[in-house]
Write a protein that holds these residues in place. Structure first.
Motif, PDB file in Angstrom:
ATOM      1  N   LYS A  59      16.117  63.134  45.911  1.00 11.52           N
ATOM      2  CA  LYS A  59      16.959  61.973  46.182  1.00 11.52           C
ATOM      3  C   LYS A  59      16.681  60.883  45.156  1.00 11.52           C
ATOM      4  O   LYS A  59      15.568  60.748  44.672  1.00 11.52           O
ATOM      5  CB  LYS A  59      16.688  61.455  47.590  1.00 11.52           C
ATOM      6  N   ILE A  60      17.717  60.139  44.851  1.00  7.43           N
ATOM      7  CA  ILE A  60      17.614  59.062  43.875  1.00  7.43           C
ATOM      8  C   ILE A  60      17.559  57.738  44.631  1.00  7.43           C
ATOM      9  O   ILE A  60      18.513  57.384  45.330  1.00  7.43           O
ATOM     10  CB  ILE A  60      18.829  59.056  42.920  1.00  7.43           C
ATOM     11  N   PRO A  61      16.461  56.987  44.510  1.00  2.00           N
ATOM     12  CA  PRO A  61      16.400  55.698  45.186  1.00  2.00           C
ATOM     13  C   PRO A  61      17.336  54.686  44.526  1.00  2.00           C
ATOM     14  O   PRO A  61      17.551  54.713  43.317  1.00  2.00           O
ATOM     15  CB  PRO A  61      14.940  55.276  45.051  1.00  2.00           C
ATOM     16  N   HIS A  62      17.903  53.828  45.346  1.00  2.00           N
ATOM     17  CA  HIS A  62      18.774  52.746  44.888  1.00  2.00           C
ATOM     18  C   HIS A  62      18.048  51.423  45.128  1.00  2.00           C
ATOM     19  O   HIS A  62      17.469  51.224  46.194  1.00  2.00           O
ATOM     20  CB  HIS A  62      20.079  52.737  45.680  1.00  2.00           C
ATOM     21  N   PHE A  63      18.109  50.544  44.143  1.00  2.00           N
ATOM     22  CA  PHE A  63      17.468  49.239  44.262  1.00  2.00           C
ATOM     23  C   PHE A  63      18.494  48.144  44.035  1.00  2.00           C
ATOM     24  O   PHE A  63      19.441  48.300  43.268  1.00  2.00           O
ATOM     25  CB  PHE A  63      16.320  49.115  43.256  1.00  2.00           C
ATOM     26  N   GLN A  64      18.281  47.018  44.715  1.00  2.00           N
ATOM     27  CA  GLN A  64      19.159  45.862  44.587  1.00  2.00           C
ATOM     28  C   GLN A  64      18.311  44.620  44.384  1.00  2.00           C
ATOM     29  O   GLN A  64      17.125  44.621  44.654  1.00  2.00           O
ATOM     30  CB  GLN A  64      20.065  45.732  45.811  1.00  2.00           C
ATOM     31  N   ASN A  65      18.943  43.569  43.888  1.00  2.00           N
ATOM     32  CA  ASN A  65      18.231  42.342  43.551  1.00  2.00           C
ATOM     33  C   ASN A  65      18.976  41.131  44.102  1.00  2.00           C
ATOM     34  O   ASN A  65      19.421  40.275  43.352  1.00  2.00           O
ATOM     35  CB  ASN A  65      18.057  42.251  42.028  1.00  2.00           C
ATOM     36  N   ASP A  66      19.098  41.061  45.423  1.00  2.00           N
ATOM     37  CA  ASP A  66      19.792  39.931  46.055  1.00  2.00           C
ATOM     38  C   ASP A  66      19.157  38.585  45.736  1.00  2.00           C
ATOM     39  O   ASP A  66      19.850  37.587  45.601  1.00  2.00           O
ATOM     40  CB  ASP A  66      19.826  40.099  47.575  1.00  2.00           C
ATOM     41  N   ALA A  67      17.835  38.553  45.626  1.00  2.00           N
ATOM     42  CA  ALA A  67      17.128  37.287  45.431  1.00  2.00           C
ATOM     43  C   ALA A  67      17.106  36.835  43.975  1.00  2.00           C
ATOM     44  O   ALA A  67      16.648  35.734  43.679  1.00  2.00           O
ATOM     45  CB  ALA A  67      15.703  37.410  45.965  1.00  2.00           C
ATOM     46  N   GLY A  68      17.590  37.655  43.075  1.00  2.00           N
ATOM     47  CA  GLY A  68      17.629  37.269  41.666  1.00  2.00           C
ATOM     48  C   GLY A  68      16.274  37.270  40.992  1.00  2.00           C
ATOM     49  O   GLY A  68      16.025  36.464  40.097  1.00  2.00           O
ATOM     50  N   THR A 119       8.831  48.396  46.796  1.00  2.00           N
ATOM     51  CA  THR A 119       9.065  47.489  45.681  1.00  2.00           C
ATOM     52  C   THR A 119       8.130  46.293  45.785  1.00  2.00           C
ATOM     53  O   THR A 119       7.656  45.944  46.859  1.00  2.00           O
ATOM     54  CB  THR A 119      10.514  46.963  45.651  1.00  2.00           C
ATOM     55  N   LEU A 120       7.864  45.670  44.662  1.00  2.00           N
ATOM     56  CA  LEU A 120       7.183  44.379  44.601  1.00  2.00           C
ATOM     57  C   LEU A 120       8.074  43.469  43.776  1.00  2.00           C
ATOM     58  O   LEU A 120       8.326  43.777  42.609  1.00  2.00           O
ATOM     59  CB  LEU A 120       5.809  44.503  43.931  1.00  2.00           C
ATOM     60  N   PRO A 121       8.576  42.393  44.290  1.00  2.00           N
ATOM     61  CA  PRO A 121       8.432  41.951  45.672  1.00  2.00           C
ATOM     62  C   PRO A 121       9.097  42.927  46.649  1.00  2.00           C
ATOM     63  O   PRO A 121       9.999  43.688  46.269  1.00  2.00           O
ATOM     64  CB  PRO A 121       9.110  40.591  45.707  1.00  2.00           C
ATOM     65  N   ALA A 122       8.638  42.892  47.873  1.00  2.00           N
ATOM     66  CA  ALA A 122       9.131  43.798  48.912  1.00  2.00           C
ATOM     67  C   ALA A 122      10.600  43.528  49.227  1.00  2.00           C
ATOM     68  O   ALA A 122      11.103  42.419  49.039  1.00  2.00           O
ATOM     69  CB  ALA A 122       8.292  43.654  50.173  1.00  2.00           C
ATOM     70  N   GLY A 123      11.282  44.545  49.719  1.00  2.00           N
ATOM     71  CA  GLY A 123      12.656  44.378  50.216  1.00  2.00           C
ATOM     72  C   GLY A 123      13.766  44.630  49.231  1.00  2.00           C
ATOM     73  O   GLY A 123      14.913  44.312  49.497  1.00  2.00           O
ATOM     74  N   CYS A 124      13.475  45.224  48.083  1.00  5.50           N
ATOM     75  CA  CYS A 124      14.516  45.454  47.078  1.00  5.50           C
ATOM     76  C   CYS A 124      15.048  46.887  47.080  1.00  5.50           C
ATOM     77  O   CYS A 124      15.939  47.207  46.308  1.00  5.50           O
ATOM     78  CB  CYS A 124      14.007  45.105  45.692  1.00  5.50           C
ATOM     79  N   ALA A 125      14.499  47.748  47.950  1.00  5.15           N
ATOM     80  CA  ALA A 125      15.026  49.110  48.055  1.00  5.15           C
ATOM     81  C   ALA A 125      16.278  49.057  48.901  1.00  5.15           C
ATOM     82  O   ALA A 125      16.331  48.387  49.920  1.00  5.15           O
ATOM     83  CB  ALA A 125      13.993  50.041  48.673  1.00  5.15           C
ATOM     84  N   TRP A 126      17.314  49.784  48.484  1.00  2.00           N
ATOM     85  CA  TRP A 126      18.609  49.708  49.162  1.00  2.00           C
ATOM     86  C   TRP A 126      18.884  50.952  49.959  1.00  2.00           C
ATOM     87  O   TRP A 126      19.166  50.895  51.139  1.00  2.00           O
ATOM     88  CB  TRP A 126      19.692  49.426  48.128  1.00  2.00           C
ATOM     89  N   GLU A 127      18.828  52.123  49.372  1.00  2.00           N
ATOM     90  CA  GLU A 127      19.118  53.370  50.073  1.00  2.00           C
ATOM     91  C   GLU A 127      18.734  54.551  49.203  1.00  2.00           C
ATOM     92  O   GLU A 127      18.437  54.393  48.034  1.00  2.00           O
ATOM     93  CB  GLU A 127      20.581  53.480  50.454  1.00  2.00           C
TER      94      GLU A 127
END
Length: 81
Positions: free
Chosen positions: A5-14, A69-77
């Motif tokens: 599986k390929i992890p997806h990451f997002q950067n809502d906090a910039g 992730t560091l910072p935590a919470g940037c993994a999406w799906e």
């Protein structure tokens, strides 16, 4: 067909940089509806990669798991490759 599986990451906090525990991944920008095209990135022999869409710098940290992730919470799906 790939069997991982390929992890997806997002950067809502910039964040300027995000540490991740994998070298092959997708960057989605921010959570929908503020995402960008899902960009497959591969660090190869390097330990850093910049997303060409959102300029997030991803840094490989071998002590992290695939969804950490560091910072935590940037993994999406995860999606099957």
């Amino acid at each position: 067909m790939a069997d991982h599986k390929i992890p997806h990451f997002q950067n809502d906090a910039g964040h300027t940089a995000i540490e991740i525990g994998v070298k092959e991944f997708m960057c989605v920008g921010a959570n929908p509806p503020f995402d960008h095209p899902h960009e497959f990135l591969d660090m190869g022999a390097d330990n850093e990669k910049v997303c060409p869409y959102c300029s997030t710098l991803y840094k490989f940290n071998p002590s992290l798991g695939a969804a950490d992730t560091l910072p935590a919470g940037c993994a999406w799906e995860y999606q099957a490759a």
